[in-house]
Scaffold this active site. Structure first.
Site, PDB file in Angstrom:
ATOM      1  N   ASP A 353       0.833  -1.198   0.000  1.00 59.62           N
ATOM      2  CA  ASP A 353       0.000   0.000   0.000  1.00 59.62           C
ATOM      3  C   ASP A 353       0.869   1.250   0.000  1.00 59.62           C
ATOM      4  OD1 ASP A 353      -2.749   1.176   0.437  1.00 59.62           O
ATOM      5  OD2 ASP A 353      -1.748   1.956   2.224  1.00 59.62           O
ATOM      6  N   GLU A 382       1.370   0.078  -4.903  1.00 53.28           N
ATOM      7  CA  GLU A 382       0.412   1.117  -5.247  1.00 53.28           C
ATOM      8  C   GLU A 382       1.165   2.423  -5.458  1.00 53.28           C
ATOM      9  OE1 GLU A 382      -3.586   3.218  -3.380  1.00 53.28           O
ATOM     10  OE2 GLU A 382      -1.887   2.737  -2.091  1.00 53.28           O
TER      11      GLU A 382
END
Length: 662
Positions: A353, A382
């Site tokens: 993330d 990400e």
């Protein structure tokens, strides 16, 4: 003063510690109480790992004990001081020959008394280091567990002590209220296990779930991105053993499992927010400083140091403290933690993330450590940016001018997602709009080091539901699904998009409204969209779009030209007055040496007819193939019609036709 005090104690400890203490019989030493040893992480380890083991040990005044081992298979090599007398870091060498057994760490207090702590060493699975990972041959199905299915109604009410119990009596509250989009709805691991057949039948070959680790925030904890304990599954989802069973049962269904992990930040309810090993364990933020989301500061030669520091050290939000990966013990902690979960649960991949919010250098070392342990492991990051060069910067081995190498194999293709949204929502288009947007994104594939390691998607848990974006138009939804199934990269589908799920309307613009419950996942639901009968009886377009999605992705599982092949694409133009504009169609071939797939996207409200000569550089003359969407034999030639807002997907054998492209 505190640092000097702890350093002095640690120096004495270093002198007294030894690798193996044969003079002490562990049978005569009492077990450590929960007060004496409050935490040892990693929880246990394996023989034969490349990764060096560094234990974080927490206990009152643990810095004033002498540490040794009762086992010839465990060697205490080095002890590291911290800024707190209640933490120590211990480098332990595990012999490759260590048996799967309990080995004891021995602690001697200043008064000469002893206690021991059992530390388990296990044997690795055969060929664990050479495990395969997810690739462009896979379709990744993204699930938000709390909103997918409730398989265990017993974990929904009351309070439960966190496992393992915290010394301060901390507890998590079960706050299940399906009427509130911002709190828990009760979905869990058992619910995911119960519906693995549905996921596999859809054509998915991998599952990525949003985080399942303990998130103990008193608000929005359902999403899992504010971790409170990195080594334990949130008890509202299940426990560590159930997660391992979920992975095993997924494998039995032909599904790989990708774990979503967060290295950039924890939650304010994490246990180390009460006391951390080091003063700089996380970025102290007083007064509060918000991160600036300027990924460009890392590759921008004109960027100020002030902007870079804010990007690296600012907090994501006030409830998510920013970890300091420049501290080598923090970095080592997160390296071991990721490797521990891969080995323990038998994972097939990792998703990181908010990747560019981390310190780039340490995160490069983090990726390298994971890949050294598992050379075939795929890790996707990400990198939420719509600027293609700035996304490409973060991919492993990209030829960046500053020499930076992230060691991150896969990046998420946000530019393509953005282009698909815009293209499919535009009716009146000029030269650079409509399907030209998708064409232009793929035209820049030369910027990436490896386009097969791009995660392609048109929705995820952070974005609006595409059913709403595409105006609740099933035709546009099907075009998006066609693009996802046939373009280069690793396709990822967000749960429910196979039936054009829409957002809740009772909480405009809030994240919880995008993360809706899957009908049929809860006992008593009026609809059950997990079953064919339920989809048909629900009416509307549920069954139609689901079956369309299933047809494409079940077919994709066996088509190497789409999974691994090259792309040759074409954009049609037409004259309007004295202007040359796109006609809002897009066509391309995916091909290898033996096979090809022809895709035609008609993003207009008019029927289109093929001008087959337009593609003569790839193939001359009519081609007989199979219409993937109908399963029928067809001939690609002049005059083939493609209805408004629809796609044509035809596979054929190149050996049966004359081609000009190798």
């Amino acid at each position: 003063m505190k640092k000097l005090f702890v350093l002095a104690a640690s120096a004495l400890w270093l002198l007294a510690s030894c690798q193996f203490n044969p003079e002490v019989d562990p049978a005569t030493v009492s077990d450590a109480t929960a007060y004496e040893i409050q935490r040892v992480e990693p929880l246990f380890w394996w023989a034969g790992m490349k990764t060096d083991l560094q234990l974080m040990v927490q206990g009152p005044n643990i810095a004033f004990t002498e540490i040794s081992s009762d086992s010839k298979y465990l060697k205490v090599k080095k002890v590291h001081p911290t800024d707190s007398p209640n933490f120590v870091f211990v480098d332990v060498e595990v012999s490759p020959a260590a048996p799967a057994a309990i080995h004891y760490l021995l602690f001697q207090k200043e008064d000469g008394s002893w206690f021991k702590y059992p530390y388990r060493i296990e044997r690795r699975r055969e060929d664990s280091a050479q495990r395969e990972s997810f690739t462009s041959a896979d379709m990744v199905y993204l699930i938000m567990p709390d909103r997918f299915a409730d398989g265990d109604a017993t974990n929904e009410t009351g309070y439960s002590t966190i496992v393992p119990p915290y010394d301060d009596g901390s507890a998590v509250q079960w706050r299940v209220d399906r009427k509130d989009p911002m709190t828990r709805h009760g979905g869990d691991l058992q619910g995911m296990i119960d519906h693995l057949d549905y996921v596999a039948d859809l054509g998915a070959t991998a599952i990525w779930s949003t985080p399942l680790l303990l998130d103990n925030q008193d608000w929005e904890s359902y999403h899992g991105y504010a971790c409170a304990d990195y080594y334990h599954i949130d008890p509202r989802f299940g426990d560590n053993e159930l997660y391992r069973q979920f992975v095993q049962k997924s494998h039995e269904k032909g599904l790989k499992v990708i774990m979503d992990i967060v290295t950039n930040h924890c939650g304010t309810e994490h246990w180390w927010m009460k006391e951390a090993p080091f003063d700089d364990w996380y970025h102290v933020n007083e007064p509060y400083m918000q991160m600036n989301a300027l990924f460009s500061v890392y590759m921008d030669p004109s960027a100020s140091q002030r902007d870079r520091e804010r990007q690296e050290s600012g907090w994501f939000v006030p409830s998510m403290p920013d970890m300091n990966l420049d501290n080598p013990f923090v970095l080592k902690y997160f390296q071991q933690w990721a490797i521990w979960w891969v080995e323990y649960a038998n994972l097939d991949g990792l998703r990181v993330d908010t990747y560019p919010y981390n310190e780039p250098g340490p995160m490069s070392q983090w990726c390298k450590a994971v890949l050294e342990e598992y050379p075939n492991m795929n890790i996707m990051g990400e990198c939420w940016d719509y600027n293609i060069p700035q996304v490409a910067y973060w991919q492993k081995d990209n030829p960046n001018k500053d020499g930076f190498n992230s060691n991150l194999p896969t990046v998420m293709d946000f530019p393509l997602e953005h282009a698909i949204h815009a293209a499919l929502c535009e009716d009146q288009v000029w030269w650079d709009e409509g399907m030209t947007r998708v064409y232009s994104v793929l035209a820049q594939d030369f910027v990436y080091h490896d386009v097969s390691h791009l995660l392609t998607f048109f929705a995820n848990h952070d974005h609006s539901r595409t059913g709403d974006i595409f105006r609740q138009d099933p035709r546009r939804m099907k075009l998006a699904i066609t693009l996802l199934a046939t373009l280069r990269g690793i396709p990822q589908l967000y749960y429910g998009d196979e039936m054009m799920f829409l957002e809740r309307k009772d909480c405009p613009s809030c994240d919880g409204a995008k993360r809706i419950d899957f009908p049929g996942g809860w006992e008593g639901d009026s609809q059950d969209l997990f079953t064919a009968e339920g989809r048909i009886s629900a009416g509307g377009t549920y069954a139609d779009i689901h079956d369309y999605t299933r047809t494409l992705f079940q077919w994709r599982k066996g088509n190497k030209a789409v999974q691994e092949g090259k792309t040759l694409h074409f954009l049609s133009r037409k004259n309007v007055g004295n202007r040359n504009i796109t006609d809002n169609t897009y066509s391309y071939f995916r091909y290898n040496d033996t096979d090809a797939v022809f895709v035609y996207i008609n993003n207009t409200d008019e029927v289109r007819s093929l001008d087959w000569n337009h593609y003569s550089e790839f193939v001359s003359g009519p081609v007989r193939g199979r219409d993937v969407l109908t399963g029928e034999s067809t001939v690609l030639q002049d005059g083939v019609t493609i209805p408004a807002r629809s796609a044509l997907v035809v596979e054929f054998n190149r050996r049966d036709s004359q081609t000009a492209v190798n």
